[in-house]
Design a protein around this motif. Structure first.
Motif, mmCIF file in Angstrom:
data_model
loop_
_atom_site.group_PDB
_atom_site.id
_atom_site.type_symbol
_atom_site.label_atom_id
_atom_site.label_comp_id
_atom_site.label_asym_id
_atom_site.label_seq_id
_atom_site.Cartn_x
_atom_site.Cartn_y
_atom_site.Cartn_z
ATOM 1 N N LEU A 198 -74.688 -68.046 -38.265
ATOM 2 C CA LEU A 198 -75.350 -69.342 -38.273
ATOM 3 C C LEU A 198 -74.267 -70.410 -38.167
ATOM 4 O O LEU A 198 -73.314 -70.414 -38.949
ATOM 5 C CB LEU A 198 -76.156 -69.543 -39.553
ATOM 6 N N LEU A 199 -74.410 -71.308 -37.213
ATOM 7 C CA LEU A 199 -73.356 -72.290 -36.979
ATOM 8 C C LEU A 199 -73.306 -73.354 -38.066
ATOM 9 O O LEU A 199 -72.224 -73.830 -38.427
ATOM 10 C CB LEU A 199 -73.557 -72.939 -35.611
ATOM 11 N N VAL A 200 -74.458 -73.762 -38.578
ATOM 12 C CA VAL A 200 -74.495 -74.757 -39.665
ATOM 13 C C VAL A 200 -75.454 -74.257 -40.750
ATOM 14 O O VAL A 200 -76.571 -74.745 -40.885
ATOM 15 C CB VAL A 200 -74.897 -76.159 -39.150
ATOM 16 N N ARG B 180 -65.834 -65.265 -20.850
ATOM 17 C CA ARG B 180 -67.105 -64.895 -21.465
ATOM 18 C C ARG B 180 -68.030 -66.110 -21.490
ATOM 19 O O ARG B 180 -67.605 -67.247 -21.242
ATOM 20 C CB ARG B 180 -66.899 -64.362 -22.881
ATOM 21 N N PHE B 181 -69.293 -65.863 -21.804
ATOM 22 C CA PHE B 181 -70.310 -66.910 -21.775
ATOM 23 C C PHE B 181 -70.977 -66.977 -23.144
ATOM 24 O O PHE B 181 -71.385 -65.946 -23.699
ATOM 25 C CB PHE B 181 -71.325 -66.630 -20.663
ATOM 26 N N TYR B 182 -71.084 -68.193 -23.666
ATOM 27 C CA TYR B 182 -71.592 -68.407 -25.018
ATOM 28 C C TYR B 182 -72.877 -69.223 -24.947
ATOM 29 O O TYR B 182 -72.865 -70.360 -24.458
ATOM 30 C CB TYR B 182 -70.541 -69.132 -25.856
ATOM 31 N N MET B 183 -73.971 -68.641 -25.421
ATOM 32 C CA MET B 183 -75.252 -69.333 -25.440
ATOM 33 C C MET B 183 -75.512 -69.895 -26.834
ATOM 34 O O MET B 183 -75.586 -69.147 -27.815
ATOM 35 C CB MET B 183 -76.404 -68.397 -25.043
ATOM 36 N N TYR B 184 -75.651 -71.207 -26.903
ATOM 37 C CA TYR B 184 -75.986 -71.895 -28.150
ATOM 38 C C TYR B 184 -77.477 -72.209 -28.119
ATOM 39 O O TYR B 184 -77.973 -72.780 -27.144
ATOM 40 C CB TYR B 184 -75.157 -73.172 -28.288
ATOM 41 N N TYR B 185 -78.182 -71.848 -29.178
ATOM 42 C CA TYR B 185 -79.633 -72.033 -29.209
ATOM 43 C C TYR B 185 -80.081 -72.097 -30.658
ATOM 44 O O TYR B 185 -79.306 -71.816 -31.582
ATOM 45 C CB TYR B 185 -80.338 -70.885 -28.480
ATOM 46 N N SER B 186 -81.333 -72.477 -30.872
ATOM 47 C CA SER B 186 -81.890 -72.426 -32.219
ATOM 48 C C SER B 186 -83.040 -71.444 -32.240
ATOM 49 O O SER B 186 -83.711 -71.214 -31.233
ATOM 50 C CB SER B 186 -82.349 -73.802 -32.696
ATOM 51 N N LYS C 165 -82.621 -72.711 -36.945
ATOM 52 C CA LYS C 165 -81.196 -72.609 -37.261
ATOM 53 C C LYS C 165 -80.407 -72.434 -35.969
ATOM 54 O O LYS C 165 -80.850 -71.734 -35.050
ATOM 55 C CB LYS C 165 -80.936 -71.412 -38.171
ATOM 56 N N LEU C 166 -79.223 -73.024 -35.919
ATOM 57 C CA LEU C 166 -78.378 -72.891 -34.737
ATOM 58 C C LEU C 166 -77.629 -71.566 -34.748
ATOM 59 O O LEU C 166 -77.040 -71.184 -35.757
ATOM 60 C CB LEU C 166 -77.374 -74.035 -34.659
#
Length: 318
Positions: free
Chosen positions: A114-116, A78-84, A95-96
């Motif tokens: 929310l990651l953080v 799978r593919f994980y997109m990290y963004y704010s 927010k991340l």
């Protein structure tokens, strides 16, 4: 005749470029306006890092006004997109977040996490997988205390990913702004006070000869003081040390007499030959009409990263 290229390698707005290689195909993601269908995050495809085909937009919207600095990790099929994402003026409430897809071109659907969540502002997530298989997330947060050489402003931390959507919650400082060229804006109103705000952002990590080099962009993204430098550590979690000569951006900065301004917020990718390393970054044209995607080769000279970039003339293609 050997093929050449000239920066920028894509004509439209494409800031904070990140490139993923999957099954021999390159996919690029960037910060740019959303599509007519409401989707966010433009995605491009290439076989050679030079000729890019637009594939539309990859991220299903969540109702935010600003979507910044996407990076994509491939893990477990799978593919994980990290963004704010955020909606306040200037994106001061970013927010991340993380979105998931079954294909690198999307569609990516936000996980709702929310990651953080404890940070009022968090941007520029950079997922990094060490050689031992452990994933880490480098990201930016704000620091309001003067500590030694450290200035008030945005800095970079790193945390371990417990799984691809969960952080350990034990962030460690990688680098905080510490030089005059890191200034973002004098007398900036933030968090109910006025600060001389400094910024280091846009982490991108390379592992070389057993050490971890965290490259960062410092300064003001809309000015000519923006450039790329690095810190280095023996472990992804640090501690990180600064190289000599940090009074200016060591890897890349605005050239004198060149055709571009403010190179930065880069990623790294292996070239089609499977051995060369390329830095992918954005830069302004001289009229500052747009930040566009550029590439240049990275080499190691006596254990130090070096590049001819930023370039604006014909260069040997990857």
């Amino acid at each position: 005749m050997a093929k050449t290229y000239r920066n920028p390698v894509y004509p439209d707005v494409f800031a904070d470029p990140f490139v993923l290689r999957h099954d021999g195909v390159y996919y690029a993601y960037g910060t740019a306006p959303g599509g007519a269908d409401g989707r966010q995050v433009p995605v491009l495809r290439s076989l050679d890092l030079v000729d890019w085909e637009p594939l539309g937009h990859a991220l299903l919207p969540i109702g935010a006004a600003h979507y910044w600095a996407p990076e994509v990790a491939s893990h477990g099929g799978r593919f994980y997109m990290y963004y704010s994402a955020g909606s306040a003026p200037e994106g001061t409430d970013q927010k991340l977040r993380v979105a998931v897809a079954d294909h690198p071109a999307g569609p990516f659907a936000d996980t709702g996490k929310l990651l953080v969540p404890d940070q009022p502002f968090a941007i520029d997530a950079h997922p990094f997988r060490a050689a031992n298989g452990q994933w880490y997330l480098f990201y930016c947060a704000d620091f309001l205390a003067l500590e030694g050489e450290y200035r008030v402003g945005t800095g970079i931390v790193v945390d371990r990913l417990v799984d691809m959507t969960t952080l350990a919650g034990e962030p460690r400082v990688v680098v905080r702004p510490h030089e005059d060229w890191h200034v973002f804006r004098k007398e900036r109103t933030m968090y109910g006070a006025v600060y001389d705000w400094h910024t280091v952002e846009g982490a991108a990590v390379l592992q070389h000869d057993g050490r971890f080099y965290c490259f960062y962009s410092g300064g003001a993204w809309e000015r000519d003081n923006y450039g790329v430098s690095w810190v280095v550590a023996d472990d992804p979690l640090g501690p990180y040390t600064r190289p000599e000569g940090g009074h200016e951006a060591l890897l890349m900065r605005t050239p004198k007499g060149g055709d571009l301004l403010g190179p930065g917020h880069n990623s790294f990718i292996t070239g089609p030959d499977g051995t060369s390393t390329w830095i992918v970054y954005h830069a302004w044209d001289l009229a500052q009409t747009a930040r566009r995607m550029c590439i240049d080769r990275i080499d190691w000279v006596d254990g130090t990263p070096a590049t001819p970039g930023p370039t604006w003339t014909d260069q040997p293609a990857p």
